[in-house]
Write an enzyme that holds these catalytic residues in place. Sequence first.
Site, short mmCIF file in Angstrom:
data_model
loop_
_atom_site.label_atom_id
_atom_site.label_comp_id
_atom_site.label_asym_id
_atom_site.label_seq_id
_atom_site.Cartn_x
_atom_site.Cartn_y
_atom_site.Cartn_z
N ASP A 18 5.05 -3.48 2.91
CA ASP A 18 3.80 -2.97 2.34
C ASP A 18 3.84 -1.46 2.09
O ASP A 18 2.81 -0.79 2.15
CB ASP A 18 2.61 -3.31 3.26
CG ASP A 18 2.45 -4.81 3.43
OD1 ASP A 18 2.75 -5.55 2.47
OD2 ASP A 18 2.03 -5.24 4.52
N GLN A 229 9.47 -7.25 1.76
CA GLN A 229 9.41 -6.83 3.16
C GLN A 229 10.00 -5.42 3.29
O GLN A 229 9.96 -4.67 2.33
CB GLN A 229 10.12 -7.83 4.09
CG GLN A 229 9.41 -9.18 4.22
CD GLN A 229 9.62 -10.10 3.03
OE1 GLN A 229 10.73 -10.38 2.65
NE2 GLN A 229 8.54 -10.58 2.45
P1 GDP Z 1 4.30 -3.67 -1.21
O1 GDP Z 1 4.27 -4.96 -0.48
O2 GDP Z 1 5.36 -2.74 -0.70
O3 GDP Z 1 4.37 -3.83 -2.70
O4 GDP Z 1 2.92 -2.95 -0.89
P2 GDP Z 1 1.45 -3.64 -0.94
O5 GDP Z 1 1.07 -3.79 -2.36
O6 GDP Z 1 1.41 -4.83 -0.08
O7 GDP Z 1 0.60 -2.54 -0.19
C1 GDP Z 1 0.47 -1.26 -0.68
C2 GDP Z 1 -1.02 -0.98 -0.95
O8 GDP Z 1 -1.22 0.39 -1.11
C3 GDP Z 1 -1.52 -1.65 -2.22
O9 GDP Z 1 -2.86 -2.01 -2.03
C4 GDP Z 1 -1.41 -0.54 -3.26
O10 GDP Z 1 -2.35 -0.69 -4.31
C5 GDP Z 1 -1.74 0.66 -2.41
N1 GDP Z 1 -1.09 1.91 -2.79
C6 GDP Z 1 0.17 2.12 -3.28
N2 GDP Z 1 0.41 3.43 -3.42
C7 GDP Z 1 -0.69 4.08 -3.02
C8 GDP Z 1 -1.05 5.46 -2.89
O11 GDP Z 1 -0.27 6.37 -3.17
N3 GDP Z 1 -2.29 5.75 -2.42
C9 GDP Z 1 -3.18 4.78 -2.07
N4 GDP Z 1 -4.37 5.16 -1.61
N5 GDP Z 1 -2.89 3.46 -2.17
C10 GDP Z 1 -1.66 3.13 -2.63
P1 IMO Z 2 5.91 -7.18 1.45
O1 IMO Z 2 6.99 -7.61 0.48
C1 IMO Z 2 4.64 -6.78 5.60
C2 IMO Z 2 5.97 -9.87 8.40
C3 IMO Z 2 4.94 -10.83 8.95
C4 IMO Z 2 5.55 -11.13 10.31
C5 IMO Z 2 7.04 -11.16 10.01
C6 IMO Z 2 7.59 -12.55 9.78
O2 IMO Z 2 4.54 -7.35 0.92
O3 IMO Z 2 6.19 -5.82 1.99
P2 IMO Z 2 7.44 -14.29 7.78
O4 IMO Z 2 6.26 -14.97 7.18
O5 IMO Z 2 8.27 -13.51 6.82
O6 IMO Z 2 8.27 -15.22 8.61
O7 IMO Z 2 6.80 -13.24 8.82
O8 IMO Z 2 7.23 -10.38 8.84
N1 IMO Z 2 6.02 -9.81 6.92
C7 IMO Z 2 5.58 -8.77 6.20
N2 IMO Z 2 4.95 -7.64 6.58
N3 IMO Z 2 4.94 -6.97 4.29
C8 IMO Z 2 5.59 -8.09 3.90
O9 IMO Z 2 6.02 -8.27 2.64
C9 IMO Z 2 5.89 -9.07 4.86
N4 IMO Z 2 6.50 -10.28 4.81
C10 IMO Z 2 6.58 -10.72 6.08
O10 IMO Z 2 3.69 -10.22 9.06
O11 IMO Z 2 5.31 -10.07 11.20
MG MG Z 3 2.93 -6.17 0.57
#
Ligand code: GDP
Ligand code: IMO
Ligand code: MG
Length: 429
Positions: A18, A229
């Site tokens: 994330d 991840q």
């Molecule tokens: P990913 O799984 O690595 O693609 O990340 P996610 O999308 O799950 O989580 C990142 C969150 O942070 C999302 O809701 C994005 O819209 C938000 N986000 C990304 N970059 C920024 C930033 O620079 N500032 C803020 N406030 N939010 C951001």
């Molecule tokens: P993105 O691509 C954050 C975490 C789960 C759990 C562990 C194992 O959005 O960054 P799983 O379902 O993979 O067996 O879960 O890994 N997890 C993540 N945490 N971002 C993700 O993906 C995740 N994918 C799995 O919360 O702790």
């Molecule tokens: Mg994510």
Amino acid sequence: MAGKRNDNVAVIGAQWGDEGKGKIVDLLCDRFDVVARYQGGHNAGHTVRFWEKHYSLKLIPSGILHADKLCLLGNGMVIDPEALLEEIESLRSLGVKIDTNLKVSDSAHCILPYHKALDLAREEAAGAAKIGPTRRGIGPAYETKVSRYGIRIADLLDPDVLREKIEFACAEKNPVLQTVYGKTPFDARKLYDDYTRYGEVLAKRIINGPVLINGLIREGKRVMFEGAQGTLLDVDHGTYPFVTSSNTVVGGICTGLGVAPKHIDQVVGVAKAYTTRVGGGAFPTELHDATGDHLRKRGNEYGTVTGRPRRTGWLDLAVLRTAVMLNGIDAIALTKLDVLDDCEEIPVCTSYNVHGERWTTFPAFAVAHHDYKPEYKTRKGWKQPTVGITEFAKLPQTAKDYIRYIEDEIGCTITIISTGPRREETIQR
Ligand code: GDP
Ligand code: IMO
Ligand code: MG
């Protein structure tokens, strides 16, 4: 003609997921012809925003939002065909073009409903040692793959093989589900009917992934490898057993797509300006106080896939150094700088004290045994808005200092700074 150096770029999470990979992949997409996922499944949740549009990608590479990019789900992924079809429909309903631009590797593995049921049942039975998976069946599906009894995407197209494999799997998994966990068994016939249907719908997308991607690389096409991840969730290098079941690090690209290391020309690591984690496991810089709540609220730190509140904490340089080392990261994209705007002070974990020794990389074994102590340096906050800033020169001096400090400490340049969730809220240096 062979591709030139620096053509193909990997975008990899440097923390516990994330980090904002979706935003960075989307941002860099213009320079590429192909975007490929190499591991994981719909446990991923990648958010892309521009103007008032908001997309959540799970299985499908974020490149799909650019109609001229070819997107590939690699052989190293575990794919729930029902989830894939749902995601295609949901993106189409938002106006995203999905026709011949989405391909699925024939040797990727399928997630079946018994995988999901086992994920859930184990989690319920786990007590205090809960991993906190996304409950999508990821771990059990990888387990079946490695046991060599998995159902691959290609098997969906061969009715005899599919029937035999599903019957074998049900004969084995049903007793475990019933007697060990007290759950309802699955009807092999129904699964066969459902998965045959999925095969029919997906048939036109199923290809030999390595042949496709290597052919494109030979033609000089540029590929972006989209990680899911994060490094610390890697099954070999992360905080085991609180990890996902795939190799999230750069090495996963070679096996998960059939691409040789020489074709990975550059690695971009994505890191938040602080740290978050969802699910169980070590998180040494975690905050359990109002500051942690503030970061969660301000950063909107709730899981894209499960909606769970993310755990929040300060930046951990030992984590970043480990990610730089394991992935050969050339440049960092630092996201969510704006979330720190209100902080008076910003402590940063610089190293660990492990039995009196100073460790500057992440001490995974020590963390598992709780005999470590994070050591901090406190930086001054900037207490000014950075939201939406697009030029480095316009950042407050203290924010510039924070960025340069991180670069010096981890030995890697920060070339992208994200100051908001939207594509346009970005500084590129
Ligand atoms: P990913 O799984 O690595 O693609 O990340 P996610 O999308 O799950 O989580 C990142 C969150 O942070 C999302 O809701 C994005 O819209 C938000 N986000 C990304 N970059 C920024 C930033 O620079 N500032 C803020 N406030 N939010 C951001
Ligand atoms: P993105 O691509 C954050 C975490 C789960 C759990 C562990 C194992 O959005 O960054 P799983 O379902 O993979 O067996 O879960 O890994 N997890 C993540 N945490 N971002 C993700 O993906 C995740 N994918 C799995 O919360 O702790
Ligand atoms: Mg994510």
